[in-house]
Design a protein around this motif. Structure first.
Motif, mmCIF file in Angstrom:
data_model
loop_
_atom_site.group_PDB
_atom_site.id
_atom_site.type_symbol
_atom_site.label_atom_id
_atom_site.label_comp_id
_atom_site.label_asym_id
_atom_site.label_seq_id
_atom_site.Cartn_x
_atom_site.Cartn_y
_atom_site.Cartn_z
ATOM 1 N N UNK A 1 18.807 27.503 -18.509
ATOM 2 C CA UNK A 1 19.386 27.667 -19.650
ATOM 3 C C UNK A 1 18.854 26.650 -20.918
ATOM 4 N N UNK A 2 18.358 25.297 -20.327
ATOM 5 C CA UNK A 2 18.095 24.332 -21.021
ATOM 6 C C UNK A 2 16.534 24.806 -21.466
ATOM 7 N N UNK A 3 15.995 25.196 -20.613
ATOM 8 C CA UNK A 3 14.489 25.679 -21.013
ATOM 9 C C UNK A 3 14.521 26.909 -21.691
ATOM 10 N N UNK A 4 15.391 27.652 -21.815
ATOM 11 C CA UNK A 4 15.611 28.772 -22.622
ATOM 12 C C UNK A 4 15.780 28.481 -23.964
ATOM 13 N N UNK A 5 16.282 27.554 -24.295
ATOM 14 C CA UNK A 5 16.627 26.991 -25.864
ATOM 15 C C UNK A 5 15.707 26.565 -26.616
ATOM 16 N N UNK A 6 14.500 26.219 -25.861
ATOM 17 C CA UNK A 6 13.337 25.528 -26.588
ATOM 18 C C UNK A 6 11.940 26.305 -26.536
ATOM 19 N N UNK A 7 11.364 26.157 -27.481
ATOM 20 C CA UNK A 7 10.020 26.778 -27.629
ATOM 21 C C UNK A 7 8.900 25.848 -26.852
ATOM 22 N N UNK A 8 8.181 26.500 -26.014
ATOM 23 C CA UNK A 8 7.062 25.695 -25.191
ATOM 24 C C UNK A 8 5.541 25.780 -26.188
ATOM 25 N N UNK A 9 5.113 24.463 -26.385
ATOM 26 C CA UNK A 9 4.076 24.521 -27.391
ATOM 27 C C UNK A 9 2.975 23.898 -26.208
#
Length: 648
Positions: free
Chosen positions: A399-407
């Protein structure tokens, strides 16, 4: 379409009246984000200071091999490239499927029987074509990438190869659509020579899908119905790909091509792994479509093109008032910012999908799709790649990864990004999510989560093992964020929970485009009819998954921007807003205007129309392509929203 109408239609399936208070709030609070990019009647946004990226518009006479491609972001302005007399490569068949006839495949699976468009089996499911190269200097996506989602990174699509097999390039008298007359034709003859001209006036997609499934059904049920003998072969899941449409919708020629592509590439070419459906909202509640077959068929024939009659299902809000009778008590609603009825499609688009799923329990997954989406690329490659990637992901820090944009250019590869999220979560003192969310239900009974979503071990002892190999219950294409920490206007549209205690924790993903598992949809249905719970459509599936401990993933598909953002500014803007109000899912949503995927993106439609060959804002079009490098050729790309698509 006017700016305000465009704003309203950008929200999930909005097609109805709004309250005066809603009108004023939207007009004064959010309309600024929808002004045309480059207009000078208001102060410019900070990102408008970044230089414009133009490599998208280089055409097929500028193609270079993938190994020689350098993204525009890495080149100094004015860098020259070679312009060829014609495309330097030949178009190739796009085949993203497993090797169905290989020994390795047949050891685990039943053989795939070829599917045809017609009953006489004269026209097999057609192939599409792409160039094995990339336009010189084309920009790289700012977040997401291709390899991670198992999408071939080394090819691009122009309009003849992508849509030619579906009638783009031959006349209506021959059963096509004949809309390529305005286009440049360099290299197109090679594609046209490989295209089998199908008379699409005679194609009945519903029957074609059913024939395909019948020929291949033992791939999915694992049992010979006559003998009862169970085969020792791997059973494949089946998916429904559901397009949400409505009475009065205008099916453009490009929309017809798009729908033909969906059915062919997902259903027929895969040997029946998918079925494509139209879920048609009948907006007139006075029409008894559930009581009269005559009325039902009349509405169907008046509102859906004939070739798609066999895949359409009608529904109405009045019908769902009976299906989900409530009561949905007003005093148990945290906030109804829209001021509209709970049964209106604007606030309850998921009701129809839940009902559809209950009627079709044969599907393991349902893809919820919108009519204003367009995909440059092969549909099976995209959806299958996202599904496979999601199944490989562990639940730890999910859920923590889900909340961020991967650049990628800023964070490095996915594993580095995952490690960074874990580090930031730990150092920030946050308690990571582990299993079903815990919250006070108050005076109302809570629907308990299933036993199999209880973590098998503690968070500390898990070595990123839990969840690996588990199919995702929810896949979205925008981050799943905590709306209570944002300025998103619908963050409190929560109904049926006890308002005397804190509102339940929740998650949301903007744009209602997602894959949902049967068990998630069954739980959403149970929560709605039994517990009388619901939320705003973009918040409901992620929140139910969050509450019940289901596996949910934001798939990091490639998203492009029209400006060359500084990477540190990009990260701070989208991943580290100064205050909740500055979140890109709130006051900061103007930052998405120049992207290729969001509800308010302006660049997505502009880029799509240029790819089709249209003039956009005085640029592009036939003369520009003839004098330049010919037709645009884009890498696989999901566009949203597309509100109009003139091709001349």
């Amino acid at each position: 379409m006017g700016a305000l109408e465009d704003l309203f239609s950008s929200f999930p399936s909005f097609r109805g009246p709004v309250s005066f208070s809603f009108f004023i709030a939207i007009f004064t609070g959010t309309l600024k984000a929808h002004r045309l990019i480059g207009k000078n009647d208001e102060a410019p946004y900070h990102w408008e200071a970044f230089p414009r990226l133009n490599g998208f518009y280089n055409g097929i006479r500028s193609l270079v091999s993938y190994k020689d491609w350098i993204p525009e972001q890495q080149l100094p302005p004015g860098t020259k490239f070679k312009i060829h007399d014609g495309p330097p490569f030949n178009p190739q068949v796009v085949n993203p499927f497993p090797k169905f006839t290989s020994d390795n495949y047949l050891k685990e699976h039943h053989a795939v029987q070829i599917c045809y468009l017609d009953e006489d089996e004269k026209h097999p499911a057609p192939d599409i074509y792409a160039y094995p190269g990339i336009p010189a200097n084309m920009a790289a996506p700012f977040w997401g990438d291709y390899e991670t989602l198992e999408i071939a990174p080394n090819r691009c699509y122009e309009r003849f190869g992508r849509f030619g097999p579906y009638g783009y390039s031959y006349s209506r008298e021959e059963g096509g659509l004949g809309i390529s007359g305005h286009s440049t034709h360099a290299g197109a003859e090679k594609v046209q020579a490989m295209v089998d001209k199908v008379d699409y006036r005679k194609v009945e997609w519903g029957k074609a899908q059913k024939r395909c499934f019948e020929k291949n059904k033992k791939r999915f049920n694992g049992k010979n119905a006559a003998s009862g003998r169970v085969y020792n072969k791997r059973k494949l899941p089946r998916s429904a790909f559901v397009l949400r449409t409505w009475t009065g919708y205008e099916y453009s020629d490009i929309q017809l091509l798009t729908m033909r592509a969906m059915i062919n590439e997902l259903s027929l070419q895969s040997g029946g792994e998918y079925d494509v459906h139209l879920l048609v909202h009948v907006k007139d509640n006075g029409l008894p479509i559930w009581a009269s077959k005559e009325v039902y068929n009349r509405i169907l024939r008046e509102n859906v093109p004939e070739e798609f009659w066999g895949i359409a299902t009608l529904w109405s809000e009045r019908q769902l008032e009976t299906y989900y009778p409530g009561p949905f008590l007003k005093q148990d609603n945290v906030a109804n910012f829209a001021g509209t009825d709970i049964y209106g499609v604007y606030r309850a688009a998921h009701f129809a999908l839940q009902w559809f799923s209950q009627e079709h329990q044969e599907y393991d997954f349902i893809w919820n799709w919108e009519m204003d989406l367009r995909y440059v690329g092969h549909y099976y490659e995209f959806l299958n790649g996202a599904s496979n990637w999601a199944a490989k992901q562990p639940r730890k820090f999910m859920w923590e990864r889900n909340s961020r944009f991967w650049i990628p250019e800023y964070h490095g590869p996915w594993r580095n990004f995952s490690a960074l999220v874990a580090k930031e979560t730990t150092e920030g003192g946050e308690t990571p999510v582990w299993g079903p969310a815990q919250f006070r239900a108050g005076k109302y009974e809570a629907l308990p989560p299933p036993k199999d979503t209880k973590p098998p071990t503690t968070f500390e002892k898990d070595n990123y093992e839990w969840g690996v190999g588990e199919a995702a219950d929810l896949i979205t294409f925008d981050p799943m964020f905590d709306p209570s920490r944002s300025g998103w206007v619908f963050r409190d549209d929560v109904t049926g929970y006890d308002t005397s205690v804190a509102a339940p924790p929740r998650r949301a993903a903007i744009v209602t485009v997602e894959r949902l598992s049967r068990r998630l949809l069954n739980t959403m249905h149970e929560e709605t009819w039994r517990m009388h719970h619901t939320m705003f459509p973009e918040m409901w599936p992620p929140s139910v998954a969050f509450h019940h401990g289901y596996k949910a993933l934001y798939a990091p598909h490639p998203v492009y921007f029209d400006r060359n953002w500084s990477l540190d500014v990009l990260d701070k803007t989208f991943n580290k807003p100064v205050t909740p109000a500055d979140s890109p899912f709130g006051r900061g949503e103007h930052n998405m205007l120049g992207s290729t995927f969001y509800y308010n993106s302006g660049f997505s439609g502009a880029l799509w129309r240029r790819w089709l060959g249209a003039t956009e804002n005085g640029e592009g079009g036939l003369k520009s392509e003839e004098d330049g490098t010919d037709r645009m050729c884009l890498r696989p790309l999901l566009h949203h929203p597309i509100k109009h698509e003139a091709v001349e």
